[in-house]
Design an enzyme around this catalytic site. Structure first.
Site, PDB file in Angstrom:
ATOM      1  CD  GLU A 760      -3.132  -0.524   0.535  1.00  0.00           C
ATOM      2  OE1 GLU A 760      -3.199   0.661   0.142  1.00  0.00           O
ATOM      3  OE2 GLU A 760      -3.960  -1.393   0.247  1.00  0.00           O
ATOM      4  CB  CYS A 794      -1.816   6.741   2.344  1.00  0.00           C
ATOM      5  SG  CYS A 794      -2.816   5.554   3.210  1.00  0.00           S
TER       6      CYS A 794
END
Ligand SMILES: Cc1cc2nc3c(=O)[nH]c(=O)nc-3n(C[C@H](O)[C@H](O)[C@H](O)COP(=O)(O)OP(=O)(O)OC[C@H]3O[C@@H](n4cnc5c(N)ncnc54)[C@H](O)[C@@H]3O)c2cc1C
Length: 1004
Positions: A760, A794
């Site tokens: 990720e 994020c």
């Protein structure tokens, strides 16, 4: 209730109905546009939804084109059928329709809806309002004036709200001498008891930063602006009523009411009221507590009792957040509660001046008869109704009770539309007394029935559904997310400071490695510090060298075979136990994040909640995937597909969701039968250690999970390249993620696996603000997405792309809102933003702040001094797709504002980066929302909400392009990545004989 009283109430109600027979509230009068449209809306639910949504967006449709487009999008075709004749009615009547341009129809519809809104508003300007208040008094009604404009997103707006009150009060002051008191008044009081000037105020609008988590700050923030208003009211001899809003503000409102009432400056002045809502289950408790407080303090007060205006949203929000439903769920229960609470108030009428606010004739008759039974003097209670609504009821009330006050909102039409939507909902709800009596002509006997009898009838006809959840696989209940933090709970608010204090106390502890179930101290140690005060060393963390990594890998390899051979259910049970432990310790675990990475209380709590969700969700997923699946149904052959773990998994976790992501990756690996070497981020090792204690207590066998902090990339690279590692689960920056993929691709001597990388990585997430976006919602959503946890997610919003027509309005309010955020240590719940995680992060943000000055026009830069790693909060405009600020991930509180010529351009810009993680759109155009679904290509797209905080099982999370490789965490495909599928085929034909199974294909 005693039968005589009930009978008296019914008789009173009948007389009331008789006195207004033949009359109807204007909103239901079919001779006019509003009545016709309401009638159609009540017959056609799809049209009603579209109509109310359209009313909500209307004030934003400032051009003819925009208006016509929305009329087309909302009403033409689709579920609601073609643009209904009823909507065009005004246009046709005025000769505008019938081949005449759509724009003219739009104009007529706009003017009809604005007319409808005006019906509920006493004036758009102070002058108009004061004039109409005078007229209302001439008609024999008292008033309470309310300034529209509920959502304030900045302190400037809260100032304006306060000033609006001061302005209208000054205007009223000049008039009040002309208003004679009603009844046999003494001391200039209406009915001998009530001041002629009366204002109602929404407390949350007085402090833009009010929120349950910051209880004390909210109470004082609101009071700071309410005091001058009340001071003015007291000087005029008036009264103030503090409205009750959503449940999240209830405890704050009760507290500030008490403080204001008991304030030495106002103590001797009794004309302060509060509102309680009968639809809340806990209101009886609140009322008893308030009465005791008033008696103990010797402070009489006023109380308006309502059923409550936010039933729909309270019930829906509670479901979404995983909280118990706070309201009664059957309408007669709210009616019963109102009757019970009314009696309690009337029994204390020496202390409490009662204001019954209801349009329900049964509810009103109950108050009249109960007051009569208890002998309550007339001047100790009054009735209230909303301006523009239930005209027959207020007229009847004036006849029978005399003491009626109208709640009179005034202000601009823009906030007026939100108010209008609430009123329309209230009038047209299936359960509404007004709809049932005046639009549907329900029988009087039923309308006046004792609500306890109505409830009994309803329960008999529709008994409650059984609560128990159906069991799913292997006896496990269906997955449900952990409830999100609810800071209306006082115990939670006090638990945080206590847990944080305990951590300060423990600061300086040594954290060992844990390998093969054994704690192991090394000489090499790295401090982990509090980013708000880096001199505070929270722990000295032992660092693994290569020898320890080898040891950890050996332990993981040794534990593998046994762990692999456990059943999926056995492994799932360990996760479920771990979830229970984390749930028990949730505040302590969250407090660690507050101190170690500077996460705000609510976000830290929800991070632990997400960790629990991963444990619960993956436990169930493992059981689901653990059953071998038969492939094909041909007889004589059995094919079974099943999954096996891959081996040793290296989990390399970030610091920004320090428990949730670490736990999610680890839980997925171990529940599928792998063993783990876990390298936490050096910035969040203390939080990471939480996993050790949780898994140990949950009974995870030694060696399955090995805690192995180590210095930076050296240890990371060693782990990744090691031949014993089969899978690498990583979350972090794009640079590191790409490097891991490169390194993992190379085969080393002795290696027996093609390594799989699940990574990720970053995001450059955009929120688009369309030209019809709801700005109140959009600004709150952007600010939270961009600056919550200092923008270090994020998923954080780092670009806001605003469609040209909305640009000026949006940017002005956004900048003010950002300037209003309190910044400081996350320990203090007043602060919406804190320090970034370390000095490197701080330096990087500062560099980008300097770049912002070069590439764009800085609208706001807030420098914060302090011992902590505070980085500037920056809002920079004039950014275009080619700028570095539009392309590079910053991971800090820097928000780029981009001005797009059109919605299409906004989508193109949003897609123009190498990333594709999250994104969002604030728009009320159905076509634009649809376009975004198709063309805004990110892993997680959010429509009309913020773009952070994905929930496990509901919003599986993860991106594509340079944002990551692998399937979404918290989703149904995630576990597959940690396993190898195998298929076993058995030929079951022996010497021509084969048993036929029930699920074999039939041989014809
Ligand atoms: C002057 C005035 C001031 C007000 N001030 C406030 C205020 O400060 N804060 C506030 O929240 N409200 C306030 N209200 C109340 C609110 O706006 C509604 O007018 C009121 O709830 C309607 O109640 P009713 O008795 O007139 O109508 P009814 O038709 O008898 O009752 C409707 C009410 O029942 C409740 N209800 C509906 N469905 C259900 C269900 N399935 N289960 C349980 N309960 C249900 C809801 O509260 C709904 O509003 C005020 C009302 C007036 C008249």
């Amino acid at each position: 209730m005693n039968p005589q009283l009930d009978e008296a109430i019914r008789q009173r109600g009948k007389a009331f109905f008789a006195s207004i027979r033949g009359e109807s509230p204007s909103i239901f009068n079919k001779g006019f546009w509003t009545g016709k449209v309401m009638d159609w809306a009540m017959q056609n639910e799809a049209f009603k939804v579209q109509l109310f949504r359209f009313v909500d967006v209307l004030p934003y449709l400032t051009t003819g084109d925009n208006l016509s487009r929305h009329i087309e999008e909302y009403f033409a075709g689709g579920e609601a059928g073609d643009i209904p004749a009823v909507l065009k009615w005004g246009a046709e009547k005025s000769g505008l329709f019938g081949g005449v341009a759509a724009k003219l129809m739009g104009k007529a519809i706009r003017s009809n809806i604005e007319g409808m809104a005006r019906q509920f508003i006493v004036g758009e300007t102070t002058r108009e309002a004061v004039k109409n208040l005078g007229k209302i008094r001439k008609d024999g009604f008292a008033f309470t004036v309310d300034l529209l404009g509920e959502a304030t997103v900045s302190e400037g707006e809260s100032d304006a709200y306060r000033d609006g009150y001061l302005e209208v009060l000054a205007a009223i002051e000049a008039e009040q001498a002309h208003w004679k008191p009603f009844g046999a008044g003494t001391d200039d009081l209406d009915w001998g008891s009530a001041p002629r000037v009366n204002a109602s105020i929404k407390p949350s609008a007085l402090y833009s930063q009010a929120r349950p988590m910051d209880f004390e700050g909210s109470v004082e923030g609101i009071l700071a602006r309410m005091r001058p208003v009340y001071r003015k009211i007291m000087a005029m001899g008036g009264a103030l009523c503090i409205d009750m809003e959503q449940l999240k503000y209830k405890a704050i409102t009760i507290e500030l009411f008490k403080r204001l009432r008991a304030d030495p400056e106002f103590r001797d002045y009794p004309h302060l009221s509060i509102v309680l809502q009968a639809y809340l289950r806990e209101t009886e408790h609140d009322l008893r507590e308030l009465i005791s407080w008033g008696r103990a303090e010797g402070l009489p007060f006023g109380l308006r009792l309502v059923k409550g205006a936010y039933w729909d949203s309270e019930t829906v929000v509670a479901k979404q957040m995983g909280w118990p439903t706070p309201t009664w769920t059957r309408k007669p229960e709210s009616d019963m509660a109102h009757e019970k609470l009314a009696r309690l108030i009337l029994e204390n009428s020496d202390l409490v001046y009662f204001q019954c606010a209801s349009h329900n004739i049964r509810t009103i008759a109950n108050v009249m008869e109960t007051a009569a039974e208890l002998g309550v003097p007339d001047n100790r209670f009054e009735f209230q109704a909303l301006y523009g609504m239930a005209e027959p009821v207020r007229k009847g009330l004036l006849k029978v009770a005399g003491r009626v006050r109208l709640y009179c909102p005034y202000g601009e039409l823009l906030p007026g539309m939100a108010y209008l939507v609430r009123r329309l909902l209230e009038n047209t709800a299936n359960e509404s007394f007004l709809r049932q009596s005046f639009a549907e002509g329900a029988a009087e006997d039923l309308l006046l029935e004792n609500p306890a009898a109505t409830l009994a009838r309803e329960l008999a006809a529709h008994p409650p559904r059984p609560k128990a959840e159906p069991a799913t696989l292997d006896g496990l209940t269906a997955f449900r997310d952990e409830p999100l933090a609810d800071f209306t709970i006082a115990e939670l608010r006090t638990a945080f400071p206590a847990a944080i204090a305990a951590l300060h106390h423990k600061a300086g502890q040594t954290l060992p490695l844990v390998i093969g179930g054994q704690a192991l101290e090394t000489a090499d140690r790295l401090p982990t510090v509090n980013p708000a005060d880096p001199t505070e060393i929270l722990a000295q963390v032992c660092q693994a060298g290569m020898a320890e990594v080898n040891q950890a890998l050996a332990a993981a390899e040794a534990a593998f075979a046994d762990w692999r051979d456990k059943t999926p259910r056995q492994r799932a049970d360990v996760l479920l136990k771990a979830a229970a432990i984390a749930r028990r310790d949730i505040v302590a675990l969250a407090a660690t994040q507050v101190l170690e990475v500077g996460k705000q209380w609510d976000q830290a709590y929800n991070d632990v909640g997400e960790a629990i969700d991963f444990l619960e969700y993956y436990a169930r997923e493992a059981v689901r995937l653990g059953t071998p699946r038969r492939m094909g149904r041909e007889p004589g052959e059995k094919n079974h597909l099943f999954y096996e773990p891959k081996g040793v998994c290296a989990v390399i976790a970030p610091w920004n969701f320090p428990l949730a992501i670490a736990c999610g990756m680890t839980a997925a690996a171990i529940v599928t039968g792998n063993t783990v070497v876990f390298k936490p981020s050096g910035l969040a090792a203390l939080v990471g250690y939480g996993l050790v204690t949780i898994f140990q207590e949950a009974g995870l066998p030694a060696g399955v999970f090995n805690f192995c902090p180590g210095r930076g990339s050296v240890i990371g690279d060693y782990l990744i390249e090691h031949p014993a590692v089969s899978t690498i689960a990583f979350t972090g920056s794009m640079e590191v993620g790409l490097r891991i993929q490169e390194k993992a691709a190379k085969v080393h001597p002795g290696q027996r696996y093609c390594k799989r990388v699940i990574a990720e990585m970053g995001g450059k997430n955009a929120l688009i603000i369309d030209d019809d976006a709801d700005l109140d919602e959009a600004i709150i959503g952007v600010v939270y997405s961009a600056f919550g946890f200092q923008g270090q997610k994020c998923s954080a919003c780092s670009r806001v792309i605003v469609v040209d027509a909305m640009y000026e309005r949006f940017v002005a309010r956004l900048t003010e809102a950002c300037a209003s955020l309190a910044i400081g240590p996350a320990e203090d719940p007043t602060n919406a933003m804190g320090p970034v995680v370390d000095a490197a992060g701080q330096a990087k943000v500062r560099e980008y702040a300097a770049l912002a000055r070069q590439e764009g026009d800085v609208l706001l830069e807030r420098q914060i001094e302090g011992p902590g790693f505070y980085a500037p909060l920056v809002v920079v405009a004039g950014i275009r797709p080619e700028h570095r600020l539009a392309q590079e991930e910053v991971f800090g509180p820097i928000l780029s504002v981009m001005r797009a010529a059109s919605f299409d351009e906004a989508i193109a810009w949003a897609n123009s980066t190498p990333f594709a993680l999250t994104g969002g759109v604030y728009s009320r155009s159905p076509k634009h929302l649809d376009k975004a679904r198709r063309e805004f290509r990110v892993g997680n797209l959010y429509l009309n909400r913020n773009c952070v905080g994905a929930m496990v099982g509901r919003q599986p999370f993860g991106g594509s392009k340079m944002s990551g490789v692998g399937s979404k965490s918290g989703g149904p495909d995630y576990l597959l990545q940690f396993m190898e599928p195998r298929v076993v085929t058995e030929n079951t034909i022996r010497r021509g004989f084969t048993p036929i199974d029930a699920d074999d294909e039939w041989v014809e």
